[in-house]
Design an enzyme around this catalytic site. Structure first.
Site, PDB file in Angstrom:
ATOM      1  N   GLY A 120       0.768  -1.235   0.000  1.00  0.00           N
ATOM      2  CA  GLY A 120       0.000   0.000   0.000  1.00  0.00           C
ATOM      3  C   GLY A 120       0.797   1.282   0.000  1.00  0.00           C
ATOM      4  CE  LYS A 139     -21.201 -10.882   0.985  1.00  0.00           C
ATOM      5  NZ  LYS A 139     -20.697 -12.176   0.432  1.00  0.00           N
ATOM      6  CG  HIS A 197       1.205  -2.117 -15.425  1.00  0.00           C
ATOM      7  ND1 HIS A 197       0.957  -3.362 -14.877  1.00  0.00           N
ATOM      8  CD2 HIS A 197       2.207  -2.282 -16.314  1.00  0.00           C
ATOM      9  CE1 HIS A 197       1.772  -4.244 -15.438  1.00  0.00           C
ATOM     10  NE2 HIS A 197       2.535  -3.623 -16.312  1.00  0.00           N
ATOM     11  CG  ASP A 246      -2.081  -4.116 -16.903  1.00  0.00           C
ATOM     12  OD1 ASP A 246      -1.348  -5.117 -16.809  1.00  0.00           O
ATOM     13  OD2 ASP A 246      -2.634  -3.569 -15.936  1.00  0.00           O
TER      14      ASP A 246
HETATM   15  C1  GRF Z   1       3.849  -1.488  -7.122  1.00  0.00           C
HETATM   16  O1  GRF Z   1       4.881  -1.578  -8.080  1.00  0.00           O
HETATM   17  C2  GRF Z   1       2.520  -1.656  -7.811  1.00  0.00           C
HETATM   18  O2  GRF Z   1       2.454  -1.046  -9.079  1.00  0.00           O
HETATM   19  C3  GRF Z   1       2.484  -3.146  -7.937  1.00  0.00           C
HETATM   20  O3  GRF Z   1       2.870  -3.591  -6.654  1.00  0.00           O
HETATM   21  C4  GRF Z   1       3.893  -2.700  -6.171  1.00  0.00           C
HETATM   22  C5  GRF Z   1       3.623  -2.313  -4.746  1.00  0.00           C
HETATM   23  O4  GRF Z   1       2.566  -1.416  -4.704  1.00  0.00           O
HETATM   24  N1  GRF Z   1       1.203  -3.632  -8.317  1.00  0.00           N
HETATM   25  P1  GRF Z   1       2.062  -0.855  -3.263  1.00  0.00           P
HETATM   26  O5  GRF Z   1       3.293  -0.505  -2.470  1.00  0.00           O
HETATM   27  O6  GRF Z   1       1.281  -1.982  -2.641  1.00  0.00           O
HETATM   28  O7  GRF Z   1       1.221   0.346  -3.582  1.00  0.00           O
END
Ligand code: GRF
Length: 196
Positions: free
Chosen positions: A11, A61, A99, A140
Site C-alpha cells: 500500500g 460485495k 502499472h 492493463d
Molecule cells: C507497485 O509496483 C505496484 O504497481 C504493484 O505492486 C507494487 C507495490 O505497490 N502492483 P504498493 O506498495 O502496494 O502500492
C-alpha cells in the site's frame, strides 16, 4: 469527491494517495480501502488514518461497499486481481489503475507486481517506467492518462528498478487522481486529454 482504493499488498501507492488528499493536492477524500488479501499492510495504513478498511474478496460485495460509501473514483493501487466487465461498467471512466511499466510493454495478465522489473532487466530495455490508465475490460489495456520514465542503469537489478519505478508511480498516480477529481481529464476514442 469520494475515493475508494483497492489494494492487495503493502500500500505505498495508497499511502501516497492518503498523503496527497490530506495535503490538499488531491481535491478528494479516501473514504474506504478494500483489500482481497487479509494481511495487506495497506489495511493498517488506512486504519492509521481513520479510513474504513475492509477485507473482501467477493466482487459483488465490493461494488456494494463502494456504492454504500458513495464512491466517485475507484483507484486500483497494487490490486492484483482482474476486474470483471460488470465492475468495469459500474465505474467506466471512473476507475484507474497504476502499472509499473510503460504500457503496452511488459503488461497484461502475466506481468503482476515485481515480475515486471525482472522481465525489463532480462529484455535489456534502456528505459522503463509507470503508467496510469482508465480500467477497461482488458488487463492493463484502458486509455492511458499519464506515463513517466526511469532509466535502466547497467548495475540495476529488479529490486533497485522497483524502487525507482515506485517513486514514479506515486507521483503520476496522485497527479492523475488530482486531475480526475477536478474533472480535467477528457477521453476521445482511446486518447486522454488533460484540460489544465
Ligand atoms: C507497485 O509496483 C505496484 O504497481 C504493484 O505492486 C507494487 C507495490 O505497490 N502492483 P504498493 O506498495 O502496494 O502500492
Amino acid at each position: 469527491l469520494n475515493i475508494g482504493v483497492l489494494i492487495s499488498g503493502g500500500g505505498t501507492n495508497l499511502q501516497a494517495i492518503i498523503d496527497a488528499s490530506e495535503s490538499g493536492e488531491i481535491n478528494g477524500a479516501v473514504k474506504v480501502v478494500i483489500s482481497n488479501k487479509i494481511n495487506a499492510y495497506g489495511l493498517e495504513r488506512a486504519k492509521n488514518h481513520n479510513i474504513r478498511s475492509i477485507y473482501e474478496t467477493d466482487e459483488d460485495k465490493i461494488i456494494e461497499i463502494l456504492k454504500e460509501n458513495k464512491i466517485d473514483v475507484v483507484v486500483l493501487a497494487g490490486y492484483l486481481k482482474i476486474i470483471s466487465p460488470k465492475f468495469v461498467n459500474e465505474f467506466r471512466n471512473k476507475m484507474i489503475n497504476i502499472h509499473p511499466s510503460l504500457i503496452p510493454s511488459f503488461c497484461g495478465a502475466g506481468f503482476y507486481g515485481q515480475r515486471v522489473h525482472q522481465a525489463v532487466i532480462d529484455y535489456g530495455v534502456k528505459v522503463t517506467g509507470a503508467t496510469v490508465h482508465f480500467v477497461d475490460e482488458g488487463a492493463d489495456t484502458g486509455p492511458i492518462i499519464m506515463q513517466d520514465v526511469v532509466e535502466v542503469d547497467k548495475n540495476d537489478d529488479a529490486k533497485s528498478l522497483a524502487k525507482k519505478v515506485l517513486e514514479v508511480e506515486h507521483r503520476i498516480l496522485t497527479k492523475s487522481i488530482s486531475l480526475l477529481c477536478e474533472n480535467k481529464l477528457s477521453i476521445q476514442d482511446r486518447r486522454v486529454f488533460i484540460n489544465e
